[in-house]
Design a protein around this motif. Structure first.
Motif, PDB file in Angstrom:
ATOM      1  N   ALA A 202      45.621   9.847  37.891  1.00 16.82           N
ATOM      2  CA  ALA A 202      44.232   9.391  37.920  1.00 16.82           C
ATOM      3  C   ALA A 202      43.283  10.504  38.349  1.00 16.82           C
ATOM      4  N   TYR A 203      43.800  11.459  39.142  1.00 14.51           N
ATOM      5  CA  TYR A 203      42.997  12.592  39.623  1.00 14.51           C
ATOM      6  C   TYR A 203      43.768  13.878  39.335  1.00 14.51           C
ATOM      7  N   LEU A 204      43.033  14.965  39.288  1.00 16.52           N
ATOM      8  CA  LEU A 204      43.664  16.257  39.087  1.00 16.52           C
ATOM      9  C   LEU A 204      44.432  16.673  40.341  1.00 16.52           C
ATOM     10  N   MET A 205      45.495  17.455  40.159  1.00 18.52           N
ATOM     11  CA  MET A 205      46.360  17.833  41.278  1.00 18.52           C
ATOM     12  C   MET A 205      45.698  18.824  42.230  1.00 18.52           C
ATOM     13  N   HIS A 206      44.920  19.745  41.683  1.00 15.33           N
ATOM     14  CA  HIS A 206      44.390  20.849  42.489  1.00 15.33           C
ATOM     15  C   HIS A 206      42.869  20.803  42.563  1.00 15.33           C
ATOM     16  N   ASP A 207      42.306  19.621  42.425  1.00 12.99           N
ATOM     17  CA  ASP A 207      40.874  19.445  42.266  1.00 12.99           C
ATOM     18  C   ASP A 207      40.486  18.103  42.869  1.00 12.99           C
ATOM     19  N   THR A 208      39.235  17.971  43.316  1.00 13.11           N
ATOM     20  CA  THR A 208      38.774  16.707  43.883  1.00 13.11           C
ATOM     21  C   THR A 208      38.489  15.665  42.811  1.00 13.11           C
ATOM     22  N   HIS A 209      38.352  16.060  41.549  1.00 13.39           N
ATOM     23  CA  HIS A 209      37.815  15.170  40.518  1.00 13.39           C
ATOM     24  C   HIS A 209      38.871  14.283  39.858  1.00 13.39           C
ATOM     25  N   TRP A 210      38.365  13.174  39.289  1.00 15.45           N
ATOM     26  CA  TRP A 210      39.245  12.322  38.501  1.00 15.45           C
ATOM     27  C   TRP A 210      39.446  12.922  37.117  1.00 15.45           C
ATOM     28  N   THR A 211      40.415  12.403  36.380  1.00 16.05           N
ATOM     29  CA  THR A 211      40.683  12.880  35.031  1.00 16.05           C
ATOM     30  C   THR A 211      39.692  12.244  34.063  1.00 16.05           C
ATOM     31  N   ALA A 212      39.628  12.779  32.845  1.00  9.24           N
ATOM     32  CA  ALA A 212      38.748  12.209  31.823  1.00  9.24           C
ATOM     33  C   ALA A 212      39.148  10.770  31.515  1.00  9.24           C
ATOM     34  N   ARG A 213      40.445  10.494  31.497  1.00  7.40           N
ATOM     35  CA  ARG A 213      40.917   9.135  31.233  1.00  7.40           C
ATOM     36  C   ARG A 213      40.438   8.187  32.327  1.00  7.40           C
ATOM     37  N   SER A 214      40.479   8.609  33.580  1.00  5.74           N
ATOM     38  CA  SER A 214      39.991   7.771  34.669  1.00  5.74           C
ATOM     39  C   SER A 214      38.495   7.527  34.541  1.00  5.74           C
ATOM     40  N   ALA A 215      37.751   8.546  34.087  1.00 10.42           N
ATOM     41  CA  ALA A 215      36.314   8.362  33.873  1.00 10.42           C
ATOM     42  C   ALA A 215      36.062   7.286  32.819  1.00 10.42           C
ATOM     43  N   VAL A 216      36.866   7.291  31.752  1.00  9.54           N
ATOM     44  CA  VAL A 216      36.728   6.268  30.705  1.00  9.54           C
ATOM     45  C   VAL A 216      37.055   4.887  31.261  1.00  9.54           C
ATOM     46  N   LEU A 217      38.129   4.776  32.045  1.00 10.14           N
ATOM     47  CA  LEU A 217      38.510   3.487  32.616  1.00 10.14           C
ATOM     48  C   LEU A 217      37.445   2.983  33.594  1.00 10.14           C
ATOM     49  N   ALA A 218      36.858   3.887  34.373  1.00 14.78           N
ATOM     50  CA  ALA A 218      35.771   3.499  35.269  1.00 14.78           C
ATOM     51  C   ALA A 218      34.565   3.019  34.462  1.00 14.78           C
ATOM     52  N   PHE A 219      34.243   3.744  33.402  1.00 13.25           N
ATOM     53  CA  PHE A 219      33.138   3.356  32.512  1.00 13.25           C
ATOM     54  C   PHE A 219      33.376   1.953  31.956  1.00 13.25           C
ATOM     55  N   ASN A 220      34.577   1.688  31.494  1.00 19.28           N
ATOM     56  CA  ASN A 220      34.889   0.369  30.922  1.00 19.28           C
ATOM     57  C   ASN A 220      34.720  -0.742  31.952  1.00 19.28           C
ATOM     58  N   ALA A 221      35.159  -0.492  33.179  1.00 19.46           N
ATOM     59  CA  ALA A 221      35.015  -1.506  34.232  1.00 19.46           C
ATOM     60  C   ALA A 221      33.541  -1.763  34.544  1.00 19.46           C
ATOM     61  N   ILE A 222      32.736  -0.710  34.514  1.00 18.41           N
ATOM     62  CA  ILE A 222      31.311  -0.856  34.832  1.00 18.41           C
ATOM     63  C   ILE A 222      30.587  -1.628  33.743  1.00 18.41           C
ATOM     64  N   VAL A 223      30.801  -1.267  32.474  1.00 18.45           N
ATOM     65  CA  VAL A 223      30.070  -1.956  31.403  1.00 18.45           C
ATOM     66  C   VAL A 223      30.520  -3.410  31.292  1.00 18.45           C
ATOM     67  N   GLU A 224      31.772  -3.677  31.619  1.00 19.15           N
ATOM     68  CA  GLU A 224      32.260  -5.059  31.628  1.00 19.15           C
ATOM     69  C   GLU A 224      31.514  -5.859  32.687  1.00 19.15           C
ATOM     70  N   ALA A 225      31.407  -5.311  33.895  1.00 20.51           N
ATOM     71  CA  ALA A 225      30.713  -6.002  34.983  1.00 20.51           C
ATOM     72  C   ALA A 225      29.217  -6.074  34.744  1.00 20.51           C
ATOM     73  N   ASP A 226      28.689  -5.162  33.944  1.00 22.24           N
ATOM     74  CA  ASP A 226      27.250  -5.077  33.687  1.00 22.24           C
ATOM     75  C   ASP A 226      26.820  -5.947  32.508  1.00 22.24           C
ATOM     76  N   GLY A 227      27.760  -6.662  31.905  1.00 19.22           N
ATOM     77  CA  GLY A 227      27.417  -7.537  30.799  1.00 19.22           C
ATOM     78  C   GLY A 227      27.368  -6.862  29.448  1.00 19.22           C
ATOM     79  N   HIS A 228      28.042  -5.695  29.328  1.00 22.81           N
ATOM     80  CA  HIS A 228      28.088  -4.979  28.054  1.00 22.81           C
ATOM     81  C   HIS A 228      29.535  -4.736  27.627  1.00 22.81           C
ATOM     82  N   PRO A 229      30.346  -5.766  27.477  1.00 22.17           N
ATOM     83  CA  PRO A 229      31.751  -5.549  27.138  1.00 22.17           C
ATOM     84  C   PRO A 229      31.945  -4.849  25.797  1.00 22.17           C
ATOM     85  N   ASP A 230      30.956  -4.948  24.894  1.00 18.09           N
ATOM     86  CA  ASP A 230      31.074  -4.294  23.593  1.00 18.09           C
ATOM     87  C   ASP A 230      30.903  -2.781  23.696  1.00 18.09           C
TER      88      ASP A 230
END
Length: 389
Positions: A202-230
Motif C-alpha cells: 500500500a506504501y512504498l518501502m523507502h518513502d513516506t508516500h502511498w503507491t499509485a494503486r493506493s491513491a486510486v483505491l482512496a479516490f474510489n472510496a472518496i467518490v463513493e462516499a461523496d455520492g459519485h459512484p460512477d
C-alpha cells in the motif's frame, strides 16, 4: 594567549563551521531536495514585532538555517557513512522489519502510536474546517475531509513494540470524532489502506508516500462516499506496468537513496486536458481543465495527492484544482476566484494539525461574508514543474 597549535586548531574549527554557511549563501541546495524529503522548506523568519514573536524567533531562525546551509546533502551522506544508519536508522528515520523505512519527522511514528495526543490543536483544526464548511455552504459548495494515513499507521507490525499503537487513541481518531460532532462529511481512509495492504504493497518501502494503486483505491472510496459512484476507476487499467525505482524520500534523508530500490507502478490514465500552474515553485498549485461540462472539484492537500488526484478527477469533471494546503496556510482567494463546487481537504495524517498560528490567507472565518471576488488580478500562469502526467 593561545599556543601555536591551539591557534591552528581554532582556525580549522572556525573554517569547518563557516564553510556550510558560506556555501549556503552562494550555492545553497535546491528547494526540490527538501520537497523530496516529504516536507516543506522552512520560511525565512520575520522581524519580531511582539514579545510572543520574539520568543518564537530563535526556533524559526534555527529551522530556516537547517534548511538553507550549504553541503547539506553531502553532510547527510557523510553521517550515513560514519554511523551506518541503513542498519539501525537515525534521529530522522527508523528502519523497521523487512527494511521498511519510516520518517520520524513531525512526530509521525509517535502520532500513529498514540504517543502524542495534541487534543487542543486537533480541535483547533476541526474548528477551522467547520468555519470553512460554513463559508462554502453559504456559496452553495460542499466540504469533504479525507486524511491519508501515515505509513506507520498502516504498517504497525513492521515497527518495534514501543512504536505500536497497542489500543491507544490517536489524533486521527480524535480528528474524525471532532469533525463528526461538527457535521462535516469525512472519509476514514485507514480501512481502505489496510485492505490495500492485504492484497499488495500500500506504501512504498523507502518513502513516506502511498503507491499509485493506493491513491486510486482512496479516490474510489472518496467518490463513493461523496455520492459519485460512477466516478470510480478500475485499479487494474488505471495503473501502468511496474518499473524499478531507486531511493525514496526517507532513503534520501538518511543518505542511502543510491543503495535501495523497489518496483513501482504509476498512473496510466488518458490525458486529462489542459493543465496550468496557479503559483510558482517546485510544488505549485495547479488546475486541470478537461474541456467537458461538469463540476469543479478542488483538492487541498500535499504531495500524496498533488500528481494523482487532478488526473483522476479530470476523467469525470470539468475542472480539477489542486492547492498546497501549506500547513493550513493556503490562499482562500483561490476559492473566491475559481469557485469550486466541492472542496476536498486532504492533508496527510502527519499534517493533520495546523502549524502554530497558521490559518488560511484572506479567510476571516464565520464572521465575514465570503462572496466571490469580482475582477482582481489574473493568476500568473506558468509551466508545470511538479511530477504530473
Amino acid at each position: 594567549m593561545l599556543s601555536r597549535h591551539r591557534r591552528y586548531f581554532a582556525i580549522l574549527a572556525f573554517a569547518l563551521l563557516a564553510t556550510p554557511l558560506i556555501v549556503g549563501l552562494f550555492r545553497p541546495d535546491s528547494p526540490e531536495l527538501i520537497l523530496k524529503e516529504g516536507r516543506m522548506l522552512a520560511p525565512a523568519p520575520q522581524a519580531p514585532r511582539s514579545l510572543e514573536a520574539l520568543r518564537a524567533f530563535p526556533g524559526e531562525a534555527d529551522a530556516y538555517l537547517k534548511d538553507h546551509f550549504g553541503l547539506r546533502q553531502t553532510m547527510i551522506h557523510t553521517q550515513r557513512d560514519l554511523s551506518h544508519p541503513v542498519l539501525y536508522g537515525n534521529e530522522k528515520a527508523l528502519i523497521g522489519r523487512d527494511g521498511r523505512m519510516f520518517y520520524l519527522g513531525r512526530d509521525m511514528v509517535r502520532q500513529s502510536a498514540g504517543l502524542v495526543l495534541r487534543d487542543q490543536k486537533v480541535a483547533d483544526a476541526a474548528d477551522m474546517l467547520a468555519e470553512m464548511h460554513g463559508a462554502l455552504s453559504r456559496r452553495g459548495a460542499s466540504l469533504l475531509v479525507a486524511v491519508a494515513p501515515n505509513s506507520s499507521t498502516i504498517y504497525q507490525d513492521d515497527l518495534p513494540l514501543w512504536a505500536q499503537k497497542q489500543g491507544r487513541k490517536t489524533e486521527y481518531d480524535l480528528f474524525l470524532a471532532d469533525l463528526a460532532a461538527r457535521g462535516i462529511n469525512t472519509v476514514d481512509l485507514r480501512p481502505v489502506m489496510e485492505n490495500a495492504r492485504a492484497d499488495r504493497e500500500a506504501y512504498l518501502m523507502h518513502d513516506t508516500h502511498w503507491t499509485a494503486r493506493s491513491a486510486v483505491l482512496a479516490f474510489n472510496a472518496i467518490v463513493e462516499a461523496d455520492g459519485h459512484p460512477d466516478w470510480r476507476l478500475d485499479p487494474q487499467s488505471s495503473i501502468g506496468p511496474p518499473s524499478e525505482r531507486k531511493g525514496g524520500d526517507v532513503a534520501r534523508i538518511i543518505g542511502v537513496e543510491d543503495e535501495v530500490s523497489e518496483a513501482v507502478q504509476e498512473l496510466a490514465l488518458p490525458p486529462g486536458g489542459k493543465s496550468q500552474d496557479l503559483s510558482p515553485g517546485p510544488m505549485p498549485d495547479w488546475v486541470l481543465s478537461s474541456g467537458r461540462p461538469g463540476p469543479t472539484i478542488m483538492v487541498i492537500g500535499d504531495s500524496f495527492t498533488a500528481s494523482y488526484f487532478p488526473p483522476m478527477l479530470a476523467q469525470h469533471v470539468g475542472r480539477a484544482i489542486w492547492l498546497n494546503h501549506r500547513e493550513c496556510g493556503f490562499d482562500w482567494n483561490w476559492i473566491d476566484k475559481l469557485q469550486p463546487d466541492e472542496v476536498w481537504w486532504m492533508p496527510t495524517e502527519r499534517f493533520l494539525i495546523c502549524d502554530e498560528g497558521v490559518r488560511p490567507l484572506n479567510f476571516a472565518g464565520s464572521g465575514e461574508d465570503h462572496s466571490p471576488v469580482v475582477g482582481g488580478t489574473s493568476p500568473d500562469w506558468g509551466r508545470l514543474r511538479w511530477n504530473r502526467p
